[in-house]
Write a protein that holds these residues in place. Structure first.
Motif, PDB file in Angstrom:
ATOM      1  N   ALA A 109       0.804  -1.224   0.000  1.00  0.00           N
ATOM      2  CA  ALA A 109       0.000   0.000   0.000  1.00  0.00           C
ATOM      3  C   ALA A 109       0.837   1.275   0.000  1.00  0.00           C
ATOM      4  O   ALA A 109       0.548   2.226  -0.732  1.00  0.00           O
ATOM      5  CB  ALA A 109      -0.944  -0.014   1.199  1.00  0.00           C
ATOM      6  N   ASP A 110       1.912   1.324   0.820  1.00  0.00           N
ATOM      7  CA  ASP A 110       2.689   2.555   0.908  1.00  0.00           C
ATOM      8  C   ASP A 110       3.418   2.855  -0.397  1.00  0.00           C
ATOM      9  O   ASP A 110       3.437   3.993  -0.862  1.00  0.00           O
ATOM     10  CB  ASP A 110       3.670   2.484   2.080  1.00  0.00           C
ATOM     11  N   ARG A 111       3.995   1.823  -1.004  1.00  0.00           N
ATOM     12  CA  ARG A 111       4.715   2.040  -2.260  1.00  0.00           C
ATOM     13  C   ARG A 111       3.742   2.355  -3.396  1.00  0.00           C
ATOM     14  O   ARG A 111       4.041   3.134  -4.293  1.00  0.00           O
ATOM     15  CB  ARG A 111       5.548   0.803  -2.614  1.00  0.00           C
ATOM     16  N   THR A 112       2.555   1.743  -3.365  1.00  0.00           N
ATOM     17  CA  THR A 112       1.564   2.018  -4.392  1.00  0.00           C
ATOM     18  C   THR A 112       1.120   3.471  -4.338  1.00  0.00           C
ATOM     19  O   THR A 112       1.013   4.145  -5.373  1.00  0.00           O
ATOM     20  CB  THR A 112       0.342   1.100  -4.210  1.00  0.00           C
ATOM     21  N   ALA A 113       0.864   3.975  -3.144  1.00  0.00           N
ATOM     22  CA  ALA A 113       0.451   5.369  -2.991  1.00  0.00           C
ATOM     23  C   ALA A 113       1.528   6.312  -3.515  1.00  0.00           C
ATOM     24  O   ALA A 113       1.241   7.304  -4.198  1.00  0.00           O
ATOM     25  CB  ALA A 113       0.144   5.665  -1.523  1.00  0.00           C
ATOM     26  N   ASN A 137      -8.106  -9.637  -1.003  1.00  0.00           N
ATOM     27  CA  ASN A 137      -8.070  -8.687   0.103  1.00  0.00           C
ATOM     28  C   ASN A 137      -6.713  -8.649   0.804  1.00  0.00           C
ATOM     29  O   ASN A 137      -6.584  -8.111   1.898  1.00  0.00           O
ATOM     30  CB  ASN A 137      -9.174  -9.021   1.107  1.00  0.00           C
ATOM     31  N   SER A 138      -5.715  -9.212   0.153  1.00  0.00           N
ATOM     32  CA  SER A 138      -4.359  -9.177   0.680  1.00  0.00           C
ATOM     33  C   SER A 138      -3.871  -7.740   0.801  1.00  0.00           C
ATOM     34  O   SER A 138      -4.316  -6.843   0.080  1.00  0.00           O
ATOM     35  CB  SER A 138      -3.427  -9.975  -0.239  1.00  0.00           C
ATOM     36  N   ALA A 139      -2.919  -7.513   1.692  1.00  0.00           N
ATOM     37  CA  ALA A 139      -2.321  -6.182   1.836  1.00  0.00           C
ATOM     38  C   ALA A 139      -1.549  -5.777   0.593  1.00  0.00           C
ATOM     39  O   ALA A 139      -1.268  -4.599   0.379  1.00  0.00           O
ATOM     40  CB  ALA A 139      -1.405  -6.155   3.054  1.00  0.00           C
ATOM     41  N   ASP A 140      -1.203  -6.759  -0.226  1.00  0.00           N
ATOM     42  CA  ASP A 140      -0.496  -6.494  -1.483  1.00  0.00           C
ATOM     43  C   ASP A 140      -1.507  -6.556  -2.623  1.00  0.00           C
ATOM     44  O   ASP A 140      -2.072  -7.611  -2.917  1.00  0.00           O
ATOM     45  CB  ASP A 140       0.603  -7.536  -1.697  1.00  0.00           C
ATOM     46  N   ALA A 141      -1.744  -5.409  -3.288  1.00  0.00           N
ATOM     47  CA  ALA A 141      -2.748  -5.338  -4.347  1.00  0.00           C
ATOM     48  C   ALA A 141      -2.410  -6.217  -5.543  1.00  0.00           C
ATOM     49  O   ALA A 141      -3.277  -6.504  -6.372  1.00  0.00           O
ATOM     50  CB  ALA A 141      -2.922  -3.893  -4.804  1.00  0.00           C
TER      51      ALA A 141
END
Length: 431
Positions: free
Chosen positions: A105-109, A333-337
């Motif tokens: 999530a952080d890297r995706t954002a 629904n994993s934390a990794d999209a």
């Protein structure tokens, strides 16, 4: 200003901060690099990362990082750091994230924020300079949807804007019937439909010749017309989605919901790509690409009956469907999209002899938001005539070798019935 690719985007960036500009002609450029290099064609996908277009992206990245070899006399002061020679650090981090195949999530954002920030999508609201957009139909890097998004934004805010869909783009196109098209490398400003439109645009908005007619709001090149004086058609706006076909359970595309047969069909991906649409850089450097292909068992297709009349599709088709994939449901629904299901939608033209043509080699990657719900996919815009006797074939493939695909094996089933089936909507010119 006039120019193509980066030379198109730099015009919009300049106009966003310098209102002394009088006229722009951005050609074959991007609206949003997040869509260009990591596209997700699911409608309303928002902040969800897409599907990495690894061939195009790494081609540009490696050519930049390889400049000391390609340009031995390069000014050494241009080196950013040993870890990232010729790009800003954020660009390198973005490419490294995309190549990792992981979307925490952080890297995706961070990735999406950087891509938006260096794209017209983030500053078009400050552009009021009259803009003539010219986009290429033969372009798998910056497809027609990019110019359409820019066009609609500028039009909605009152910026004077018109749009032309020429033949050539980053994937080639200046051959055969399209040879009379504007070629900036040759400066042939007198030999194409686009050239007088550009000169008229500058005449009206730069030279302030208020009597000059800048032409229709929308024009598009038709490769099925051989008369050089008639290759372009014009319209007051883009055609609406006016033709609906239904995905039947027996693998056919039918024109009425009542004709849909009940049935279910399935496919699955492999750990390696099993479908080929294009070798992305081949058109740019003039190499011949191998024909598009799909491996049996790794795609689903629906085919129409032979057409009784020609059908001109002009714009971006849309498909709505629902899939069943228990494996994808468990991981989505994993934390990794990156654990969400990936599919590739595309349209073929099937000739009476069975020959298949993937229109402009374009595909629509989609990272399915939620496999428990139906979703809509916007395909890349096309300008294509399906001739009498030809058939449309809509394909959902499990992979494509120009993109990263699914992480792990994720079988998919599509169930159809008259009351609940997928639909394909087409923008048809003249309907």
């Amino acid at each position: 200003m006039i120019g193509g690719s980066y030379g198109g985007a730099v015009q919009l960036a300049t106009a966003a901060v310098d209102h002394r500009l009088d006229a722009l002609v951005p050609m074959i450029t991007w609206n949003d690099l997040a869509y260009s290099l990591d596209p997700d064609n699911a409608v309303g996908s928002g902040g969800v990362p897409g599907v990495f277009k690894w061939q195009w992206t790494n081609g540009f990245y490696l050519s930049g990082e390889g400049q000391p070899l390609l340009q031995p006399s390069l000014d050494p002061s241009r080196i950013n750091s040993l870890a990232c020679l010729h790009f800003v650090t954020e660009a390198c981090r973005t490419v490294h994230t995309l190549n990792s195949g992981s979307y925490p999530a952080d890297r995706t954002a961070e990735l999406l924020a950087f891509a938006h920030r260096v794209s017209p999508v983030s500053y078009l609201h400050r552009v009021d300079t009259p803009t003539l957009l010219v986009q290429g139909q033969a372009d798998t890097l910056f497809n027609l949807n990019e110019a359409t998004a820019t066009y609609r934004t500028l039009k909605a805010q009152g910026t004077p804007v018109k749009m032309i869909w020429q033949s050539w783009g980053h994937s080639g196109g200046l051959t055969g019937p399209a040879a009379g098209e504007l070629d900036l490398s040759k400066g042939n400003l007198e030999t194409s439909y686009v050239s007088p439109r550009v000169l008229a645009w500058f005449g009206r908005h730069l030279r302030k010749q208020t009597h000059v007619d800048t032409g229709p709001a929308f024009a598009y090149y038709r490769d099925w017309i051989t008369d050089p004086d008639r290759t372009y058609a014009t319209a007051g706006d883009l055609p609406a989605l006016s033709r609906t076909l239904y995905l039947s359970g027996d693998g056919t595309l039918v024109d009425q919901r009542g004709k849909v047969a009940r049935g279910s069909r399935g496919n699955t991906n492999w750990l390696i790509p099993t479908s080929h649409s294009e070798s992305s850089l081949s058109g740019l450097i003039g190499l011949r690409d191998s024909p598009p292909r799909d491996t049996k068992g790794t795609y689903l297709d629906w085919t129409s009956a032979p057409l009784k009349d020609p059908l001109d599709v002009v714009g971006a088709p849309r498909a709505t469907l629902k899939v069943v994939s228990p494996k994808a449901e468990r991981t989505q629904n994993s934390a990794d999209a990156a654990d969400k299901l990936v599919l590739f939608a595309k349209l073929y033209d099937v000739a009476p002899d069975g020959t298949r043509t993937l229109v402009r080699r374009l595909v629509a990657p989609v990272r399915v938001p939620d496999v428990t719900k139906s979703f809509t996919v916007t395909l890349p815009g096309i300008v294509h005539r399906y001739e009498t006797g030809h058939r449309l074939r809509f394909v959902i493939a499990a992979s494509d070798d120009a993109y990263f695909g699914n992480r792990g094996i994720k079988p998919v089933t599509v169930v159809s019935g008259p009351r609940d089936t997928g639909v394909l909507r087409l923008p048809v010119a003249g309907s």
